[in-house]
Design a protein around this motif. Structure first.
Motif, PDB file in Angstrom:
ATOM      1  N   ALA A  95       0.849  -1.197   0.000  1.00 32.77           N
ATOM      2  CA  ALA A  95       0.000   0.000   0.000  1.00 32.77           C
ATOM      3  C   ALA A  95       0.880   1.240   0.000  1.00 32.77           C
ATOM      4  O   ALA A  95       1.097   1.881   1.027  1.00 32.77           O
ATOM      5  N   ALA A  96       1.395   1.563  -1.186  1.00 34.71           N
ATOM      6  CA  ALA A  96       2.253   2.731  -1.368  1.00 34.71           C
ATOM      7  C   ALA A  96       1.534   3.725  -2.259  1.00 34.71           C
ATOM      8  O   ALA A  96       1.080   3.375  -3.344  1.00 34.71           O
ATOM      9  N   GLY A  97       1.407   4.950  -1.794  1.00 31.89           N
ATOM     10  CA  GLY A  97       0.759   5.981  -2.582  1.00 31.89           C
ATOM     11  C   GLY A  97       0.532   7.214  -1.735  1.00 31.89           C
ATOM     12  O   GLY A  97       0.743   7.207  -0.524  1.00 31.89           O
ATOM     13  N   VAL A  98       0.095   8.283  -2.379  1.00 35.09           N
ATOM     14  CA  VAL A  98      -0.197   9.518  -1.655  1.00 35.09           C
ATOM     15  C   VAL A  98      -1.643   9.544  -1.173  1.00 35.09           C
ATOM     16  O   VAL A  98      -1.986  10.264  -0.239  1.00 35.09           O
ATOM     17  N   ARG A  99      -2.490   8.760  -1.831  1.00 39.09           N
ATOM     18  CA  ARG A  99      -3.911   8.691  -1.499  1.00 39.09           C
ATOM     19  C   ARG A  99      -4.436   7.346  -1.982  1.00 39.09           C
ATOM     20  O   ARG A  99      -3.934   6.787  -2.947  1.00 39.09           O
ATOM     21  N   PHE A 100      -5.460   6.869  -1.281  1.00 36.86           N
ATOM     22  CA  PHE A 100      -6.079   5.603  -1.632  1.00 36.86           C
ATOM     23  C   PHE A 100      -7.561   5.836  -1.917  1.00 36.86           C
ATOM     24  O   PHE A 100      -8.213   6.604  -1.218  1.00 36.86           O
ATOM     25  N   HIS A 101      -8.054   5.185  -2.954  1.00 36.63           N
ATOM     26  CA  HIS A 101      -9.453   5.292  -3.363  1.00 36.63           C
ATOM     27  C   HIS A 101     -10.082   3.921  -3.174  1.00 36.63           C
ATOM     28  O   HIS A 101      -9.638   2.947  -3.783  1.00 36.63           O
ATOM     29  N   ILE A 102     -11.094   3.865  -2.329  1.00 39.86           N
ATOM     30  CA  ILE A 102     -11.711   2.591  -1.961  1.00 39.86           C
ATOM     31  C   ILE A 102     -13.173   2.614  -2.399  1.00 39.86           C
ATOM     32  O   ILE A 102     -13.910   3.540  -2.043  1.00 39.86           O
ATOM     33  N   THR A 103     -13.566   1.612  -3.175  1.00 41.37           N
ATOM     34  CA  THR A 103     -14.950   1.507  -3.649  1.00 41.37           C
ATOM     35  C   THR A 103     -15.566   0.230  -3.121  1.00 41.37           C
ATOM     36  O   THR A 103     -15.030  -0.855  -3.316  1.00 41.37           O
ATOM     37  N   GLY A 104     -16.695   0.386  -2.438  1.00 40.58           N
ATOM     38  CA  GLY A 104     -17.471  -0.757  -1.968  1.00 40.58           C
ATOM     39  C   GLY A 104     -18.740  -0.859  -2.781  1.00 40.58           C
ATOM     40  O   GLY A 104     -19.335   0.162  -3.139  1.00 40.58           O
ATOM     41  N   GLN A 105     -19.130  -2.091  -3.086  1.00 41.26           N
ATOM     42  CA  GLN A 105     -20.366  -2.264  -3.852  1.00 41.26           C
ATOM     43  C   GLN A 105     -21.085  -3.540  -3.439  1.00 41.26           C
ATOM     44  O   GLN A 105     -20.467  -4.505  -3.004  1.00 41.26           O
ATOM     45  N   VAL A 106     -22.392  -3.484  -3.585  1.00 38.72           N
ATOM     46  CA  VAL A 106     -23.224  -4.643  -3.298  1.00 38.72           C
ATOM     47  C   VAL A 106     -23.177  -5.576  -4.501  1.00 38.72           C
ATOM     48  O   VAL A 106     -23.379  -5.149  -5.639  1.00 38.72           O
ATOM     49  N   VAL A 107     -22.910  -6.843  -4.256  1.00 38.31           N
ATOM     50  CA  VAL A 107     -22.907  -7.869  -5.298  1.00 38.31           C
ATOM     51  C   VAL A 107     -24.280  -8.522  -5.375  1.00 38.31           C
ATOM     52  O   VAL A 107     -24.822  -8.728  -6.457  1.00 38.31           O
ATOM     53  N   LYS A 108     -24.834  -8.846  -4.198  1.00 37.32           N
ATOM     54  CA  LYS A 108     -26.155  -9.464  -4.145  1.00 37.32           C
ATOM     55  C   LYS A 108     -26.854  -9.024  -2.868  1.00 37.32           C
ATOM     56  O   LYS A 108     -26.419  -9.364  -1.771  1.00 37.32           O
ATOM     57  N   PRO A 109     -27.937  -8.249  -3.017  1.00 35.60           N
ATOM     58  CA  PRO A 109     -28.688  -7.858  -1.823  1.00 35.60           C
ATOM     59  C   PRO A 109     -29.558  -9.014  -1.343  1.00 35.60           C
ATOM     60  O   PRO A 109     -29.876  -9.925  -2.105  1.00 35.60           O
ATOM     61  N   GLY A 110     -29.909  -8.972  -0.075  1.00 38.33           N
ATOM     62  CA  GLY A 110     -30.796  -9.980   0.486  1.00 38.33           C
ATOM     63  C   GLY A 110     -31.535  -9.423   1.686  1.00 38.33           C
ATOM     64  O   GLY A 110     -31.181  -8.354   2.192  1.00 38.33           O
ATOM     65  N   ARG A 111     -32.542 -10.147   2.157  1.00 32.12           N
ATOM     66  CA  ARG A 111     -33.306  -9.688   3.320  1.00 32.12           C
ATOM     67  C   ARG A 111     -32.525  -9.870   4.620  1.00 32.12           C
ATOM     68  O   ARG A 111     -32.716  -9.122   5.565  1.00 32.12           O
ATOM     69  N   THR A 112     -31.647 -10.870   4.661  1.00 34.99           N
ATOM     70  CA  THR A 112     -30.898 -11.170   5.872  1.00 34.99           C
ATOM     71  C   THR A 112     -29.396 -10.938   5.695  1.00 34.99           C
ATOM     72  O   THR A 112     -28.743 -10.383   6.570  1.00 34.99           O
ATOM     73  N   ILE A 113     -28.853 -11.366   4.577  1.00 35.31           N
ATOM     74  CA  ILE A 113     -27.425 -11.244   4.288  1.00 35.31           C
ATOM     75  C   ILE A 113     -27.255 -10.510   2.957  1.00 35.31           C
ATOM     76  O   ILE A 113     -27.960 -10.800   1.987  1.00 35.31           O
ATOM     77  N   ILE A 114     -26.295  -9.591   2.934  1.00 36.06           N
ATOM     78  CA  ILE A 114     -25.961  -8.856   1.711  1.00 36.06           C
ATOM     79  C   ILE A 114     -24.503  -9.165   1.380  1.00 36.06           C
ATOM     80  O   ILE A 114     -23.624  -9.033   2.242  1.00 36.06           O
ATOM     81  N   PHE A 115     -24.256  -9.594   0.156  1.00 39.05           N
ATOM     82  CA  PHE A 115     -22.895  -9.892  -0.286  1.00 39.05           C
ATOM     83  C   PHE A 115     -22.304  -8.652  -0.934  1.00 39.05           C
ATOM     84  O   PHE A 115     -22.927  -8.022  -1.790  1.00 39.05           O
ATOM     85  N   THR A 116     -21.079  -8.316  -0.516  1.00 35.31           N
ATOM     86  CA  THR A 116     -20.422  -7.098  -0.982  1.00 35.31           C
ATOM     87  C   THR A 116     -18.985  -7.381  -1.408  1.00 35.31           C
ATOM     88  O   THR A 116     -18.405  -8.416  -1.048  1.00 35.31           O
ATOM     89  N   GLU A 117     -18.435  -6.424  -2.125  1.00 28.58           N
ATOM     90  CA  GLU A 117     -17.010  -6.433  -2.485  1.00 28.58           C
ATOM     91  C   GLU A 117     -16.485  -5.010  -2.362  1.00 28.58           C
ATOM     92  O   GLU A 117     -17.257  -4.052  -2.445  1.00 28.58           O
ATOM     93  N   ALA A 118     -15.185  -4.900  -2.200  1.00 28.30           N
ATOM     94  CA  ALA A 118     -14.546  -3.583  -2.188  1.00 28.30           C
ATOM     95  C   ALA A 118     -13.155  -3.710  -2.796  1.00 28.30           C
ATOM     96  O   ALA A 118     -12.520  -4.765  -2.701  1.00 28.30           O
ATOM     97  N   THR A 119     -12.719  -2.639  -3.424  1.00 24.50           N
ATOM     98  CA  THR A 119     -11.368  -2.586  -3.988  1.00 24.50           C
ATOM     99  C   THR A 119     -10.673  -1.319  -3.496  1.00 24.50           C
ATOM    100  O   THR A 119     -11.318  -0.299  -3.261  1.00 24.50           O
ATOM    101  N   ALA A 120      -9.370  -1.416  -3.335  1.00 24.56           N
ATOM    102  CA  ALA A 120      -8.551  -0.265  -2.943  1.00 24.56           C
ATOM    103  C   ALA A 120      -7.528   0.005  -4.037  1.00 24.56           C
ATOM    104  O   ALA A 120      -6.804  -0.903  -4.454  1.00 24.56           O
TER     105      ALA A 120
END
Length: 149
Positions: A95-120
């Motif tokens: 993790a070398a840099g002056v700034r980090f950009h992190i994006t989180g997103q929903v892969v599959k929504p659900g009533r009880t469990i929501i599956f997500t991913e994120a990238t940096a």
């Protein structure tokens, strides 16, 4: 993918994020909020490095987890929240840099469990962005509890 939102999800997400002392301590900020997606920024901070001078994996993973969680939170009704119940973080490069950009997103929504991913992505100061980490997480929908939202 189109997601169902409830009320002013963006204002609720920003207000909840502002109450996260951990993100304030790390210096993370919300860059953008959309249904099922949140983008955060994290400046390089020498106080958050490991022994080789890279941002510590714990700091990066914490912000990845938060981005994924808030992506899920954008889909919650006003009386609900989310909690991480499982996550896997893959560190692809130092993790070398002056700034980090992190994006989180929903892969599959659900009533009880929501599956997500994120990238940096690390920004090098010259406009070049390089992926440094990925996270996959499961978020539990929590309703009927007193949360600070």
């Amino acid at each position: 993918m189109t997601f169902k939102t409830h009320g002013d999800y963006a204002t609720r997400a920003r207000a909840s994020f502002a109450r996260q002392a951990m993100m304030t301590t790390l210096g993370a900020q919300i860059a953008d909020v959309a249904p099922g997606q949140v983008r955060l920024t994290l400046p390089f901070n020498p106080d958050l490095t490991q022994q080789h001078g890279f941002m510590h994996a714990g700091a990066i993973t914490s912000v990845l987890d938060t981005a994924a969680g808030f992506a899920a939170y954008t889909l919650m009704p006003e009386d609900a929240a989310v909690l991480t119940v499982e996550l896997k973080s893959s560190l692809l490069r130092p993790a070398a840099g002056v700034r980090f950009h992190i994006t989180g997103q929903v892969v599959k929504p659900g009533r009880t469990i929501i599956f997500t991913e994120a990238t940096a992505m690390a920004e090098d100061g010259q406009g070049v962005h390089t992926e440094i980490a990925r996270l996959s997480a499961s978020m539990m929908v929590v309703q009927g509890r007193a949360f600070r939202g």
